[in-house]
Design a protein around this motif. Sequence first.
Motif, PDB file in Angstrom:
ATOM      1  N   SER A   1     -29.084  55.644  94.004  1.00 41.48           N
ATOM      2  CA  SER A   1     -28.086  56.812  94.835  1.00 41.48           C
ATOM      3  C   SER A   1     -26.679  56.187  94.419  1.00 41.48           C
ATOM      4  CB  SER A   1     -28.167  56.814  96.362  1.00 41.48           C
ATOM      5  OG  SER A   1     -28.215  55.578  96.921  1.00 41.48           O
ATOM      6  N   ALA A   2     -26.472  54.908  94.691  1.00 39.91           N
ATOM      7  CA  ALA A   2     -25.323  54.217  94.128  1.00 39.91           C
ATOM      8  C   ALA A   2     -24.762  54.745  92.803  1.00 39.91           C
ATOM      9  CB  ALA A   2     -25.342  52.792  94.463  1.00 39.91           C
ATOM     10  N   ALA A   3     -25.865  54.677  91.886  1.00 41.63           N
ATOM     11  CA  ALA A   3     -25.454  54.914  90.325  1.00 41.63           C
ATOM     12  C   ALA A   3     -25.204  56.546  90.181  1.00 41.63           C
ATOM     13  CB  ALA A   3     -26.748  54.668  89.632  1.00 41.63           C
TER      14      ALA A   3
ATOM     15  N   LEU B   1     -17.119  50.042  74.885  1.00 43.31           N
ATOM     16  CA  LEU B   1     -16.722  48.933  75.713  1.00 43.31           C
ATOM     17  C   LEU B   1     -17.495  49.362  77.103  1.00 43.31           C
ATOM     18  CD1 LEU B   1     -14.862  46.607  75.734  1.00 43.31           C
ATOM     19  CD2 LEU B   1     -13.240  47.903  77.017  1.00 43.31           C
ATOM     20  N   ILE B   2     -18.205  48.157  77.698  1.00 39.73           N
ATOM     21  CA  ILE B   2     -18.922  48.240  79.030  1.00 39.73           C
ATOM     22  C   ILE B   2     -17.807  47.569  79.928  1.00 39.73           C
ATOM     23  CG2 ILE B   2     -20.768  47.388  80.535  1.00 39.73           C
ATOM     24  CD1 ILE B   2     -22.494  47.400  77.949  1.00 39.73           C
ATOM     25  N   ASP B   3     -17.295  48.412  80.877  1.00 40.04           N
ATOM     26  CA  ASP B   3     -16.027  47.972  81.591  1.00 40.04           C
ATOM     27  C   ASP B   3     -16.367  47.508  82.930  1.00 40.04           C
ATOM     28  OD1 ASP B   3     -13.530  47.694  82.901  1.00 40.04           O
ATOM     29  OD2 ASP B   3     -12.716  49.519  82.040  1.00 40.04           O
ATOM     30  N   GLY B   4     -16.679  46.111  82.913  1.00 35.94           N
ATOM     31  CA  GLY B   4     -17.199  45.432  84.298  1.00 35.94           C
ATOM     32  C   GLY B   4     -16.303  45.773  85.319  1.00 35.94           C
ATOM     33  N   LYS B   5     -14.727  45.670  85.085  1.00 32.30           N
ATOM     34  CA  LYS B   5     -13.703  45.542  85.857  1.00 32.30           C
ATOM     35  C   LYS B   5     -13.753  46.893  86.587  1.00 32.30           C
ATOM     36  CE  LYS B   5      -8.827  44.581  86.366  1.00 32.30           C
ATOM     37  NZ  LYS B   5      -7.365  44.186  85.740  1.00 32.30           N
ATOM     38  N   MET B   6     -13.891  48.040  85.768  1.00 29.47           N
ATOM     39  CA  MET B   6     -13.807  49.447  86.162  1.00 29.47           C
ATOM     40  C   MET B   6     -15.218  49.690  87.304  1.00 29.47           C
ATOM     41  SD  MET B   6     -13.318  53.367  84.773  1.00 29.47           S
ATOM     42  CE  MET B   6     -14.984  52.831  83.771  1.00 29.47           C
ATOM     43  N   VAL B   7     -16.307  49.117  87.015  1.00 29.02           N
ATOM     44  CA  VAL B   7     -17.485  49.158  87.413  1.00 29.02           C
ATOM     45  C   VAL B   7     -17.455  48.375  88.819  1.00 29.02           C
ATOM     46  CG1 VAL B   7     -19.874  48.817  87.642  1.00 29.02           C
ATOM     47  CG2 VAL B   7     -18.964  49.531  85.504  1.00 29.02           C
ATOM     48  N   ALA B   8     -16.814  47.199  88.877  1.00 30.44           N
ATOM     49  CA  ALA B   8     -16.852  46.522  90.012  1.00 30.44           C
ATOM     50  C   ALA B   8     -15.988  47.106  90.983  1.00 30.44           C
ATOM     51  CB  ALA B   8     -16.228  45.057  89.674  1.00 30.44           C
ATOM     52  N   LYS B   9     -14.895  47.847  90.585  1.00 29.60           N
ATOM     53  CA  LYS B   9     -13.907  48.379  91.620  1.00 29.60           C
ATOM     54  C   LYS B   9     -14.662  49.621  92.346  1.00 29.60           C
ATOM     55  CE  LYS B   9      -9.693  50.818  92.112  1.00 29.60           C
ATOM     56  NZ  LYS B   9     -10.286  51.919  92.889  1.00 29.60           N
ATOM     57  N   GLN B  10     -15.603  50.155  91.360  1.00 33.26           N
ATOM     58  CA  GLN B  10     -16.399  51.543  92.067  1.00 33.26           C
ATOM     59  C   GLN B  10     -17.279  50.770  92.955  1.00 33.26           C
ATOM     60  OE1 GLN B  10     -16.206  54.760  91.571  1.00 33.26           O
ATOM     61  NE2 GLN B  10     -17.859  54.960  93.012  1.00 33.26           N
ATOM     62  N   ILE B  11     -17.941  49.708  92.578  1.00 33.91           N
ATOM     63  CA  ILE B  11     -18.842  49.281  93.681  1.00 33.91           C
ATOM     64  C   ILE B  11     -18.292  48.702  95.034  1.00 33.91           C
ATOM     65  CG2 ILE B  11     -20.696  47.246  94.078  1.00 33.91           C
ATOM     66  CD1 ILE B  11     -21.158  47.569  91.188  1.00 33.91           C
TER      67      ILE B  11
ATOM     68  N   PRO C   1     -26.659  37.528  87.223  1.00 32.21           N
ATOM     69  CA  PRO C   1     -27.647  38.448  86.545  1.00 32.21           C
ATOM     70  C   PRO C   1     -27.666  39.566  87.058  1.00 32.21           C
ATOM     71  CG  PRO C   1     -28.431  36.216  87.648  1.00 32.21           C
ATOM     72  CD  PRO C   1     -27.304  36.088  87.767  1.00 32.21           C
ATOM     73  N   LYS C   2     -27.567  39.690  88.653  1.00 31.15           N
ATOM     74  CA  LYS C   2     -27.812  41.026  89.124  1.00 31.15           C
ATOM     75  C   LYS C   2     -26.777  42.176  88.463  1.00 31.15           C
ATOM     76  CE  LYS C   2     -27.790  43.237  93.592  1.00 31.15           C
ATOM     77  NZ  LYS C   2     -27.570  42.951  95.089  1.00 31.15           N
ATOM     78  N   GLY C   3     -25.356  41.284  88.462  1.00 34.22           N
ATOM     79  CA  GLY C   3     -24.156  42.219  87.757  1.00 34.22           C
ATOM     80  C   GLY C   3     -24.794  42.542  86.530  1.00 34.22           C
ATOM     81  N   CYS C   4     -25.382  41.712  85.496  1.00 36.74           N
ATOM     82  CA  CYS C   4     -25.639  42.237  84.334  1.00 36.74           C
ATOM     83  C   CYS C   4     -26.491  43.343  84.218  1.00 36.74           C
ATOM     84  CB  CYS C   4     -26.199  40.833  83.503  1.00 36.74           C
ATOM     85  SG  CYS C   4     -25.293  39.726  83.155  1.00 36.74           S
ATOM     86  N   MET C   5     -27.297  43.288  85.082  1.00 36.60           N
ATOM     87  CA  MET C   5     -28.442  44.405  85.171  1.00 36.60           C
ATOM     88  C   MET C   5     -27.482  45.769  85.723  1.00 36.60           C
ATOM     89  SD  MET C   5     -31.031  43.379  83.952  1.00 36.60           S
ATOM     90  CE  MET C   5     -32.371  44.559  84.418  1.00 36.60           C
ATOM     91  N   GLU C   6     -26.563  45.594  86.774  1.00 35.96           N
ATOM     92  CA  GLU C   6     -26.066  46.537  87.308  1.00 35.96           C
ATOM     93  C   GLU C   6     -25.337  47.309  86.221  1.00 35.96           C
ATOM     94  OE1 GLU C   6     -25.374  49.347  90.518  1.00 35.96           O
ATOM     95  OE2 GLU C   6     -26.783  47.685  90.215  1.00 35.96           O
ATOM     96  N   LEU C   7     -24.574  46.519  85.129  1.00 36.80           N
ATOM     97  CA  LEU C   7     -23.871  47.104  84.218  1.00 36.80           C
ATOM     98  C   LEU C   7     -24.930  47.890  83.338  1.00 36.80           C
ATOM     99  CD1 LEU C   7     -21.527  44.183  83.284  1.00 36.80           C
ATOM    100  CD2 LEU C   7     -20.820  46.596  84.205  1.00 36.80           C
TER     101      LEU C   7
ATOM    102  N   GLY D   1     -17.827  39.223  84.419  1.00 37.97           N
ATOM    103  CA  GLY D   1     -16.915  38.312  85.810  1.00 37.97           C
ATOM    104  C   GLY D   1     -16.709  39.062  86.741  1.00 37.97           C
ATOM    105  N   PRO D   2     -15.828  40.183  86.602  1.00 41.12           N
ATOM    106  CA  PRO D   2     -15.824  41.031  88.050  1.00 41.12           C
ATOM    107  C   PRO D   2     -17.049  41.537  88.678  1.00 41.12           C
ATOM    108  CG  PRO D   2     -14.382  41.749  86.219  1.00 41.12           C
ATOM    109  CD  PRO D   2     -15.521  40.784  85.799  1.00 41.12           C
ATOM    110  N   MET D   3     -18.269  41.615  87.954  1.00 41.79           N
ATOM    111  CA  MET D   3     -19.431  41.943  88.761  1.00 41.79           C
ATOM    112  C   MET D   3     -19.921  41.102  89.607  1.00 41.79           C
ATOM    113  SD  MET D   3     -19.720  45.137  87.781  1.00 41.79           S
ATOM    114  CE  MET D   3     -21.610  45.347  88.212  1.00 41.79           C
ATOM    115  N   THR D   4     -19.666  39.651  89.272  1.00 44.51           N
ATOM    116  CA  THR D   4     -20.356  38.540  90.090  1.00 44.51           C
ATOM    117  C   THR D   4     -19.739  38.659  91.424  1.00 44.51           C
ATOM    118  OG1 THR D   4     -20.646  37.261  87.899  1.00 44.51           O
ATOM    119  CG2 THR D   4     -20.693  36.248  90.301  1.00 44.51           C
ATOM    120  N   ILE D   5     -18.652  38.782  91.647  1.00 44.55           N
ATOM    121  CA  ILE D   5     -18.023  38.964  93.168  1.00 44.55           C
ATOM    122  C   ILE D   5     -18.332  40.030  93.853  1.00 44.55           C
ATOM    123  CG2 ILE D   5     -16.102  38.940  94.485  1.00 44.55           C
ATOM    124  CD1 ILE D   5     -14.550  37.056  92.666  1.00 44.55           C
ATOM    125  N   ALA D   6     -18.432  41.329  92.725  1.00 46.23           N
ATOM    126  CA  ALA D   6     -19.026  42.553  93.430  1.00 46.23           C
ATOM    127  C   ALA D   6     -20.380  42.403  93.935  1.00 46.23           C
ATOM    128  CB  ALA D   6     -18.765  43.777  92.246  1.00 46.23           C
TER     129      ALA D   6
END
Length: 362
Positions: A49-51, A73-83, A213-219, A340-345
Motif C-alpha cells: 500500500s505504501a508503494a 537516476l534512482i533518487d533516494g532523497k526524494m523517496v526518503a522524503k515521501q516515506i 539493506p531495507k532501504g536498498c530493497m525499498e528503492l 544514504g537518505p533511505m537509511t534514516i527513513a
Amino acid sequence: MASSILSDCSSSATARLLPFHRKLHTQDFRFHRSVSIPLRPPSPTSSRSAASRFWSLSAVTPVAMTTDTSAKLIDGKMVAKQIKDEIAGEIAKMKDAIGIVPGLAVILVGARKDSQTYVRNKKKACEAVGIKSYEVHLPEDSTEEEVLKHISGFNDDPSVHGILVQLPLPRHMNEQSILNAVSIEKDVDGFHPLNIGRLAMQGREPLFVPCTPKGCMELLHRYAVDIKGKRAVVVGRSNIVGMPAALLLQKANATISIVHSYTKNPEEITRQADIVIAAVGVANLVRGSWIKPGAVVIDVGINPIDDPESPRGYRLVGDVCYEEVSKIASAITPVPGGVGPMTIAMLLSNTLDSAKRIHNFK
C-alpha cells in the motif's frame, strides 16, 4: 593493483581515501549483450500500500529499459522524503487514536564528529515526523557496564519503542555483547542475532530488518524493479549491509551471488547480474566493465576522496564508478543522495512499526 582500486574513475588526478565514518568491516579487496529487467510501476492491487501511495503522489516514473548511454537516476532523497511524509501521517493517526507517540533512544559513546553528526541528523528526522527522541551521551572512557545499564533502562521504559547504539564503539568495548543486550522487540537497527537468524530462515520473518539493506530493497520496490527470478550480486558481505541485503534479495526470489575478498573472477561474476548492490567501502571499486548492460545498480558506499577543487578539499563517491557505470546500467543510485537518505527513513519506519506492534495498533 591497489592504486587502481583507490583511484578516481573520472578525469581528475589519483584520489586518496580520507578517514571516514563507520566502515563496513571488510577485508582488503584485491579485485583487479544482456537480459533486461522489466521496470514497471506497482499494480494498483499490489499489497504494498505504501508503494501504491508513493506512485500516486510522487513524480517518480518507472525505469524504462533503453539503449541510451545514460542510466535512470534512482533518487533516494526524494523517496526518503515521501516515506517520511507517510510515517508522519501514521504517527499522527496513532497519537489521535490511542495517545501514543513512538520513542527512539540513541546511545552515543565518545565524541567522534561523524557519529555526533549522525545522531544529530537522526534527532532532526525524528522531530520532523513526530517521533520522540531520547539521547544518552557517554564519554569515551565509559565502561561497558555503564552502557549496558542505559540499555537495560531503555529496555524497561514503555515510552521507548526503539533503541539504537551508535557505532563504532570505543575499542575497549565488546560490540557484540552490547548490541545483543538490546531487547529484540526494540532492536530497530535490526542487528540482534535472532532478527538476522529469522531473516535467514524460510517461513520466518524478523521483527526488524537492518536499515540500510531495507532501504536498498525499498528503492528497488518503489522503482518497480522486477526481482523475482533475476540474478543478483551483492559486492561485500558485512553484517551491517552485505549479508542482510543478500538474504532480502533471496526472500524476494532472486538468485544470489556474494562477491568478497576471496572471490575469484569477481568482475566476471558481477557482470552476470541483473541487480547489483555494492557495499564494501572501497571507492570506485565496481567499474563499467563489471556491469551487464541494462542492470540496476544500488551503490551503498560513501567514500571521501581528495578533490582540490572542492571547498572542503574532498568529495564523496560510492563503491561504484558512477561515470562509467551510468553509461551501461539502466538505473543507478547516486552518491550522495541515493541509499544514504533511505537509511534514516528506514530507522523511522522500524521505530513506528515497533510502537504499533507493542501497542497492537493496526
